[in-house]
Design a protein around this motif. Structure first.
Motif, PDB file in Angstrom:
ATOM      1  N   GLY A   1     -12.986 -24.372   4.444  1.00  0.00           N
ATOM      2  CA  GLY A   1     -13.356 -23.618   3.383  1.00  0.00           C
ATOM      3  C   GLY A   1     -14.908 -23.189   3.771  1.00  0.00           C
ATOM      4  O   GLY A   1     -15.326 -23.558   4.695  1.00  0.00           O
ATOM      5  N   ASN A   2     -15.430 -22.356   2.771  1.00  0.00           N
ATOM      6  CA  ASN A   2     -16.974 -21.917   3.114  1.00  0.00           C
ATOM      7  C   ASN A   2     -17.570 -21.893   1.788  1.00  0.00           C
ATOM      8  O   ASN A   2     -18.082 -20.824   1.299  1.00  0.00           O
ATOM      9  N   ALA A   3     -17.554 -23.183   1.230  1.00  0.00           N
ATOM     10  CA  ALA A   3     -18.275 -23.277  -0.082  1.00  0.00           C
ATOM     11  C   ALA A   3     -19.625 -22.979  -0.207  1.00  0.00           C
ATOM     12  O   ALA A   3     -20.163 -23.119   0.552  1.00  0.00           O
ATOM     13  N   GLY A   4     -19.981 -22.340  -1.350  1.00  0.00           N
ATOM     14  CA  GLY A   4     -21.232 -21.756  -1.924  1.00  0.00           C
ATOM     15  C   GLY A   4     -22.058 -22.960  -1.766  1.00  0.00           C
ATOM     16  O   GLY A   4     -22.019 -24.298  -1.829  1.00  0.00           O
ATOM     17  N   ASN A   5     -23.499 -22.799  -2.100  1.00  0.00           N
ATOM     18  CA  ASN A   5     -24.468 -23.716  -1.793  1.00  0.00           C
ATOM     19  C   ASN A   5     -24.388 -24.616  -3.189  1.00  0.00           C
ATOM     20  O   ASN A   5     -25.197 -25.800  -3.053  1.00  0.00           O
ATOM     21  N   THR A   6     -23.711 -24.307  -4.187  1.00  0.00           N
ATOM     22  CA  THR A   6     -23.919 -25.178  -5.239  1.00  0.00           C
ATOM     23  C   THR A   6     -22.760 -26.303  -5.080  1.00  0.00           C
ATOM     24  O   THR A   6     -22.622 -27.061  -6.064  1.00  0.00           O
ATOM     25  N   GLU A   7     -21.765 -26.379  -4.285  1.00  0.00           N
ATOM     26  CA  GLU A   7     -21.016 -27.000  -4.264  1.00  0.00           C
ATOM     27  C   GLU A   7     -21.307 -28.396  -3.533  1.00  0.00           C
ATOM     28  O   GLU A   7     -22.059 -28.440  -2.674  1.00  0.00           O
ATOM     29  N   VAL A   8     -20.725 -29.812  -3.919  1.00  0.00           N
ATOM     30  CA  VAL A   8     -20.912 -31.054  -3.294  1.00  0.00           C
ATOM     31  C   VAL A   8     -19.883 -31.257  -2.333  1.00  0.00           C
ATOM     32  O   VAL A   8     -19.619 -31.019  -1.180  1.00  0.00           O
ATOM     33  N   ILE A   9     -18.513 -31.312  -3.142  1.00  0.00           N
ATOM     34  CA  ILE A   9     -17.403 -31.217  -2.486  1.00  0.00           C
ATOM     35  C   ILE A   9     -17.120 -29.876  -1.803  1.00  0.00           C
ATOM     36  O   ILE A   9     -17.333 -28.818  -2.527  1.00  0.00           O
ATOM     37  N   GLY A  10     -16.906 -30.108  -0.351  1.00  0.00           N
ATOM     38  CA  GLY A  10     -16.756 -28.655   0.411  1.00  0.00           C
ATOM     39  C   GLY A  10     -18.130 -28.310   1.022  1.00  0.00           C
ATOM     40  O   GLY A  10     -18.161 -27.333   1.835  1.00  0.00           O
ATOM     41  N   MET A  11     -19.208 -29.147   0.987  1.00  0.00           N
ATOM     42  CA  MET A  11     -20.714 -28.941   1.331  1.00  0.00           C
ATOM     43  C   MET A  11     -20.643 -28.988   3.021  1.00  0.00           C
ATOM     44  O   MET A  11     -21.459 -28.207   3.614  1.00  0.00           O
ATOM     45  N   MET A  12     -19.693 -29.822   3.483  1.00  0.00           N
ATOM     46  CA  MET A  12     -19.521 -29.740   5.038  1.00  0.00           C
ATOM     47  C   MET A  12     -18.603 -28.497   5.554  1.00  0.00           C
ATOM     48  O   MET A  12     -18.006 -28.731   6.745  1.00  0.00           O
ATOM     49  N   ASN A  13     -18.470 -27.631   4.990  1.00  0.00           N
ATOM     50  CA  ASN A  13     -17.274 -26.407   5.104  1.00  0.00           C
ATOM     51  C   ASN A  13     -17.592 -26.065   6.582  1.00  0.00           C
ATOM     52  O   ASN A  13     -18.751 -25.784   7.169  1.00  0.00           O
ATOM     53  N   THR A  14     -16.589 -25.746   7.259  1.00  0.00           N
ATOM     54  CA  THR A  14     -16.538 -25.231   8.668  1.00  0.00           C
ATOM     55  C   THR A  14     -16.521 -23.517   8.649  1.00  0.00           C
ATOM     56  O   THR A  14     -16.860 -23.043   9.915  1.00  0.00           O
ATOM     57  N   GLY A  15     -16.097 -23.062   7.502  1.00  0.00           N
ATOM     58  CA  GLY A  15     -16.047 -21.660   7.590  1.00  0.00           C
ATOM     59  C   GLY A  15     -14.559 -21.038   7.743  1.00  0.00           C
ATOM     60  O   GLY A  15     -14.285 -19.969   7.524  1.00  0.00           O
ATOM     61  N   ILE A  16     -13.872 -22.210   7.949  1.00  0.00           N
ATOM     62  CA  ILE A  16     -12.098 -21.642   8.220  1.00  0.00           C
ATOM     63  C   ILE A  16     -11.720 -21.588   6.817  1.00  0.00           C
ATOM     64  O   ILE A  16     -11.710 -22.424   6.160  1.00  0.00           O
TER      65      ILE A  16
END
Length: 420
Positions: free
Chosen positions: A317-332
């Motif tokens: 994923g590419n979670a927005g800056n407000t997310e905690v879960i997902g903050m290590m997203n790769t952009g896939i």
């Protein structure tokens, strides 16, 4: 903690200097809330995130900090009309050291910006709002980004209906070559077609229903239509979700559809998922299974904090800056722009104490590519500790194994998040 300030006190002081004060101003009420964060990221093999690939990261390592403070305010008049706003301070910082001064990497524009600014007028069960605000749709179908909007909202007991128009683009822009006066070189410049005489816009219209039932069940459905005057490609989409509990077991199901013009390819796309969350003493486990078809991809925010514990992705994923879960997203992104994809996510969690929560997750994704199919396996973990009321520290670790890749992404994050 919420700080409520009666504006009459401050305005009274101003009035002593200006010589006047209106009754309406005396009755105005200002409510402040907000959040803040400082986060550290360490990423390995993140350089390339376009699939398919045989070497996603090219052995690249990067570490950096980000911080931000957000201030949300609501100003309410005596009659009930209101204004909402949100300031973002030093957003998307990493700092740099330049000439003995600490500077912001992205320039002065990131010092202060606004992404929420709208007014509202209640008229009985109806409310009319207009301005700039974030997405209120499901994160499965689109990201949580600000839109210019005007909407009418009806609320009565367990029923909420919203009818809205959003502005995606005003006028049509064309890139034309111009001569740079300083260098004498030809550069491209964006200009408005026909010198503002042709009002070719991209508008978005929608109707949303949120219906609450007994035992905590909620239906959230929306129909969307895109009026694209710039490319003559009008499209439509729809999304519906239902969430609730059967006994102690939480359940969720969601389905979405985008026709070809709406999603910008040759096919009509659709997707959906179902999930269950089961408590086991002080622990719980969620299992989510879903798929996307004919070019449908979930938004980058899907798998972050917005699914209330279902499908918690840490890397995909590419979670927005407000997310905690997902903050290590790769952009896939979850899905396939060229075909179909399906996924399964399992996430056990345990509340060790009133302050400490641990979560682990493992996900499998099988996605179509122009040259065949590709599988991804994600393993992630999170530990969150409430240091004091309103402040928590979260550590995240994630690994994404990509089939036939020589360098798989590995990420670590540490976050201090505050709410007030």
């Amino acid at each position: 903690m919420r700080k409520v300030i009666v504006a009459g006190a401050a305005l009274f002081l101003a009035a002593t200097m200006s010589g006047g004060l209106t009754a309406t101003a005396e009755a105005a009420k200002i409510t402040f809330t907000g959040d803040a964060r400082a986060r550290f990221y360490a990423e390995k093999d993140y350089a390339t995130t376009t699939l398919p690939t045989t070497n996603i990261g090219e052995d690249k390592e990067e570490s950096y900090w980000q911080s931000r403070v957000r201030l949300v305010f609501k100003i309410e008049t005596k009659g009930g009309a209101y204004a909402m706003g949100r300031f973002r301070l030093a957003d998307t910082w990493p700092g740099s050291w330049d000439g003995g001064q600490s500077t912001l990497k992205y320039g002065e524009g990131s010092n202060l910006r606004t992404d929420v600014s709208y007014v509202g007028l209640p008229l009985g069960p109806f409310t009319v709002e207009a301005g700039v605000g974030p997405n209120t749709m499901s994160e499965f179908i689109r990201s949580d980004v600000p839109y210019d909007f005007v909407r009418a909202k009806f609320e009565k007991e367990n029923t909420t209906v919203l009818a809205f128009m959003e502005k995606f683009d005003e006028y049509e822009e064309t890139s034309v070559p111009v001569i740079d006066a300083a260098t004498g070189l030809s550069v491209d410049k964006l200009v408005i077609d026909d010198d503002y005489t042709s009002d070719d816009d991209i508008n978005h219209y929608g109707l949303q229903l949120i219906q609450k039932f007994g035992d905590g069940w909620v239906l959230n459905a929306a129909a969307l239509m895109k009026d694209d005057q710039q490319h003559d490609e009008d499209g439509w989409a729809g999304v519906a979700s239902v969430m609730g509990k059967v006994g102690e077991i939480g359940l969720i199901a969601e389905a979405a559809f985008k026709n070809a013009a709406y999603q910008g390819n040759d096919d009509d796309g659709y997707g959906g998922y179902i999930g269950a969350k089961m408590p086991i003493g002080p622990a719980s486990i969620s299992v989510t299974f879903g798929g996307t078809f004919d070019g449908f991809t979930a938004s980058g925010d899907f798998g972050g904090d917005g699914q209330e514990g279902y499908a918690p992705f840490i890397m995909v994923g590419n979670a927005g800056n407000t997310e905690v879960i997902g903050m290590m997203n790769t952009g896939i992104l979850l899905g396939s722009a060229s075909g179909d994809a399906w996924f399964v996510n399992a996430a056990p969690s345990i509340r060790v104490s009133d302050k400490l929560t641990l979560l682990a997750e493992v996900s499998y994704v099988d996605t179509d590519t122009p040259t065949g199919s590709l599988s991804l396996v994600e393993v992630g973990g999170m530990a969150s500790y409430q240091v004091v009321e309103g402040a928590s520290v979260t550590a995240l670790l994630g690994y994404l194994d990509i089939e036939d890749s020589d360098a798989d992404p590995l990420g670590f994050g540490l976050a201090l998040d505050l709410t007030f």
